[in-house]
Design a protein around this motif. Sequence first.
Motif, PDB file in Angstrom:
ATOM      1  N   THR A  87       0.659  -1.189   0.005  1.00 32.60           N
ATOM      2  CA  THR A  87       0.130   0.013   0.093  1.00 32.60           C
ATOM      3  C   THR A  87       0.762   1.270   0.033  1.00 32.60           C
ATOM      4  N   SER A  88       2.016   0.952  -0.074  1.00 34.78           N
ATOM      5  CA  SER A  88       3.004   2.383   0.054  1.00 34.78           C
ATOM      6  C   SER A  88       2.702   3.087  -1.260  1.00 34.78           C
ATOM      7  N   GLY A  89       2.535   2.457  -2.447  1.00 35.24           N
ATOM      8  CA  GLY A  89       2.497   3.351  -3.593  1.00 35.24           C
ATOM      9  C   GLY A  89       3.598   3.144  -4.539  1.00 35.24           C
ATOM     10  N   ALA A  90       4.795   2.625  -3.997  1.00 36.01           N
ATOM     11  CA  ALA A  90       6.117   2.615  -4.638  1.00 36.01           C
ATOM     12  C   ALA A  90       6.130   1.264  -5.161  1.00 36.01           C
ATOM     13  N   PRO A  91       6.841   0.991  -6.249  1.00 35.50           N
ATOM     14  CA  PRO A  91       6.862  -0.329  -6.759  1.00 35.50           C
ATOM     15  C   PRO A  91       7.770  -1.275  -5.867  1.00 35.50           C
ATOM     16  N   VAL A  92       7.277  -2.541  -5.664  1.00 35.19           N
ATOM     17  CA  VAL A  92       8.018  -3.398  -4.761  1.00 35.19           C
ATOM     18  C   VAL A  92       9.281  -3.974  -5.624  1.00 35.19           C
ATOM     19  N   THR A  93      10.411  -3.902  -4.908  1.00 38.85           N
ATOM     20  CA  THR A  93      11.680  -4.232  -5.617  1.00 38.85           C
ATOM     21  C   THR A  93      12.269  -5.372  -4.644  1.00 38.85           C
ATOM     22  N   ARG A  94      13.294  -6.118  -5.338  1.00 46.79           N
ATOM     23  CA  ARG A  94      14.114  -7.334  -4.599  1.00 46.79           C
ATOM     24  C   ARG A  94      14.735  -6.495  -3.497  1.00 46.79           C
ATOM     25  N   GLU A  95      15.394  -5.160  -3.650  1.00 43.06           N
ATOM     26  CA  GLU A  95      16.181  -4.534  -2.740  1.00 43.06           C
ATOM     27  C   GLU A  95      15.258  -4.242  -1.363  1.00 43.06           C
ATOM     28  N   GLN A  96      13.982  -4.132  -1.572  1.00 40.80           N
ATOM     29  CA  GLN A  96      13.142  -3.759  -0.382  1.00 40.80           C
ATOM     30  C   GLN A  96      13.180  -5.066   0.214  1.00 40.80           C
ATOM     31  N   VAL A  97      12.965  -6.289  -0.321  1.00 41.10           N
ATOM     32  CA  VAL A  97      12.738  -7.532   0.517  1.00 41.10           C
ATOM     33  C   VAL A  97      14.122  -7.828   0.861  1.00 41.10           C
ATOM     34  N   GLU A  98      15.277  -7.482   0.342  1.00 42.98           N
ATOM     35  CA  GLU A  98      16.717  -7.741   0.723  1.00 42.98           C
ATOM     36  C   GLU A  98      16.853  -6.997   2.366  1.00 42.98           C
ATOM     37  N   GLN A  99      16.294  -5.679   2.343  1.00 41.49           N
ATOM     38  CA  GLN A  99      16.419  -4.913   3.556  1.00 41.49           C
ATOM     39  C   GLN A  99      15.252  -4.738   4.568  1.00 41.49           C
TER      40      GLN A  99
ATOM     41  N   SER B 104       1.663  -7.349  -5.842  1.00 43.89           N
ATOM     42  CA  SER B 104       1.805  -8.670  -5.266  1.00 43.89           C
ATOM     43  C   SER B 104       2.822  -9.716  -6.059  1.00 43.89           C
ATOM     44  N   CYS B 105       2.568  -9.623  -7.297  1.00 40.04           N
ATOM     45  CA  CYS B 105       3.388 -10.393  -8.133  1.00 40.04           C
ATOM     46  C   CYS B 105       4.885 -10.064  -7.874  1.00 40.04           C
ATOM     47  N   ALA B 106       5.270  -8.835  -7.790  1.00 46.95           N
ATOM     48  CA  ALA B 106       6.567  -8.269  -7.591  1.00 46.95           C
ATOM     49  C   ALA B 106       7.295  -8.899  -6.176  1.00 46.95           C
ATOM     50  N   LEU B 107       6.444  -8.615  -5.148  1.00 51.58           N
ATOM     51  CA  LEU B 107       6.676  -9.241  -3.924  1.00 51.58           C
ATOM     52  C   LEU B 107       6.638 -10.699  -3.869  1.00 51.58           C
ATOM     53  N   LEU B 108       5.955 -11.468  -4.397  1.00 50.53           N
ATOM     54  CA  LEU B 108       5.993 -12.769  -4.684  1.00 50.53           C
ATOM     55  C   LEU B 108       7.220 -13.076  -5.271  1.00 50.53           C
ATOM     56  N   THR B 109       7.531 -12.629  -6.305  1.00 48.12           N
ATOM     57  CA  THR B 109       8.902 -13.210  -7.165  1.00 48.12           C
ATOM     58  C   THR B 109      10.140 -12.734  -6.529  1.00 48.12           C
ATOM     59  N   ALA B 110      10.139 -11.461  -5.812  1.00 48.08           N
ATOM     60  CA  ALA B 110      11.176 -11.189  -4.967  1.00 48.08           C
ATOM     61  C   ALA B 110      11.472 -12.099  -3.873  1.00 48.08           C
ATOM     62  N   VAL B 111      10.460 -12.353  -3.164  1.00 51.84           N
ATOM     63  CA  VAL B 111      10.523 -13.269  -1.880  1.00 51.84           C
ATOM     64  C   VAL B 111      11.086 -14.610  -2.419  1.00 51.84           C
ATOM     65  N   ALA B 112      10.368 -15.453  -3.308  1.00 55.27           N
ATOM     66  CA  ALA B 112      10.719 -16.498  -3.751  1.00 55.27           C
ATOM     67  C   ALA B 112      12.338 -16.562  -4.318  1.00 55.27           C
ATOM     68  N   GLY B 113      12.616 -15.458  -5.034  1.00 51.94           N
ATOM     69  CA  GLY B 113      14.145 -15.396  -5.427  1.00 51.94           C
ATOM     70  C   GLY B 113      15.069 -15.289  -4.181  1.00 51.94           C
ATOM     71  N   HIS B 114      14.705 -14.463  -3.272  1.00 47.61           N
ATOM     72  CA  HIS B 114      15.464 -14.539  -2.056  1.00 47.61           C
ATOM     73  C   HIS B 114      15.746 -16.030  -1.305  1.00 47.61           C
ATOM     74  N   ILE B 115      14.536 -16.597  -1.148  1.00 48.30           N
ATOM     75  CA  ILE B 115      14.730 -17.994  -0.893  1.00 48.30           C
ATOM     76  C   ILE B 115      15.394 -18.828  -1.548  1.00 48.30           C
ATOM     77  N   ALA B 116      15.372 -18.820  -2.930  1.00 48.74           N
ATOM     78  CA  ALA B 116      16.336 -19.429  -3.707  1.00 48.74           C
ATOM     79  C   ALA B 116      17.781 -19.311  -3.437  1.00 48.74           C
ATOM     80  N   ASP B 117      18.040 -17.780  -3.726  1.00 44.39           N
ATOM     81  CA  ASP B 117      19.520 -17.612  -3.560  1.00 44.39           C
ATOM     82  C   ASP B 117      20.005 -17.915  -1.980  1.00 44.39           C
ATOM     83  N   ASN B 118      19.127 -17.907  -1.063  1.00 42.58           N
ATOM     84  CA  ASN B 118      19.483 -18.000   0.347  1.00 42.58           C
ATOM     85  C   ASN B 118      19.745 -19.540   0.305  1.00 42.58           C
TER      86      ASN B 118
END
Length: 347
Positions: A123-135, A167-181
């Motif tokens: 709901t922040s209005g900003a695009p969800v990025t991988r960096e947001q998930v990492e941080q 939501s898709c941006a958040l899902l793919t970022a989280v899934a990518g983080h889990i995979a990299d981790n």
Amino acid sequence: MQRLTRLLLACTWLLASGLAVAGDTTDLDRQARHLWYDGILSGYQALAREAQTFARVAGDYCQAPEQTTLAQVRDAWQRAFLAWQAVRFVDFGPVENDNRAWQFQFWPDPKNLVARKARALLTSGAPVTREQVEQGGVAVQGFPMAEYLLFDDAFGTSDQALPATSSCALLTAVAGHIADNSQQLLADWQAFRPHYLDTAQFRDTTLRAGVAALEILEERRLAQPMGLRGTGKRSVYVADAWRSGRSLAGIEASVRGLHQYFFPGLALLLEHSDQPELGPWIDAQFGEVLEHFPALRQPMAPLLAPEGHFGALQGLYVDLSQLAVLVNDQAAVALGVVRGFNSSDGD
């Protein structure tokens, strides 16, 4: 007479060789660590493989969303999540780096921080990025966040439900983080091999990890939702993976992981202890616990309801408690393991 003499000599040799193996505790402990290392390696390989599949399937779904492919994403999440459950007992070594265990699974979550973090990001209005998930901290980065996006009933009927762009941006970022981790954890465990095998203290460290995992299984993951601990009230919301209905499937995966990856080293040590009978007893008790499945491969919530089949959970709890007694109170004592504070239970 000669046959009797040869028989006595053979028996004497077998006894002596057995005592020699038992007496060479350094070599025996190293053999146990070899078994544990190889088992955990197999578990981490499975986790990395399933996490990669989850990330790929999630990306494919968000590129071309359909209801059938959403079901595939949910299934891939479950396989990766259960692979994590199988090695969740490992609370030492590379999984301690950067709070990795918490990155995989932020739990317990009594303040529903996962849902709050998701709503704030979406709901922040900003695009969800991988960096947001990492941080964004451990509540954002792991299986519970992906579970919220895929399975939460209220979220699934909201305007932000998948396949919404954010939501898709958040899902793919989280899934990518889990995979990299998962990949990094596997690589670090492989690099950790010489240190693990050459360090005597990891015998007791590994044994204590199995003990702690059984305590958490019994007390936190089963007894507390059943109302046998804590508030005394039944509540599925204190279980992990309640949104997806995979709480019991996760328990099964953890028990199987302990049996497959932890028990072989324990059995070897017990075989040469002064209580060798404990090994077969523990093996049989693992079987007793696992016999409750696949009948209990279902959501926990209906079983906790007043009209639910609560007796099925009670039976599982009794058998799991007996397994914990055998390992935690008898095997650990037989092997001279001093049980210490466990920091992986969310306290």
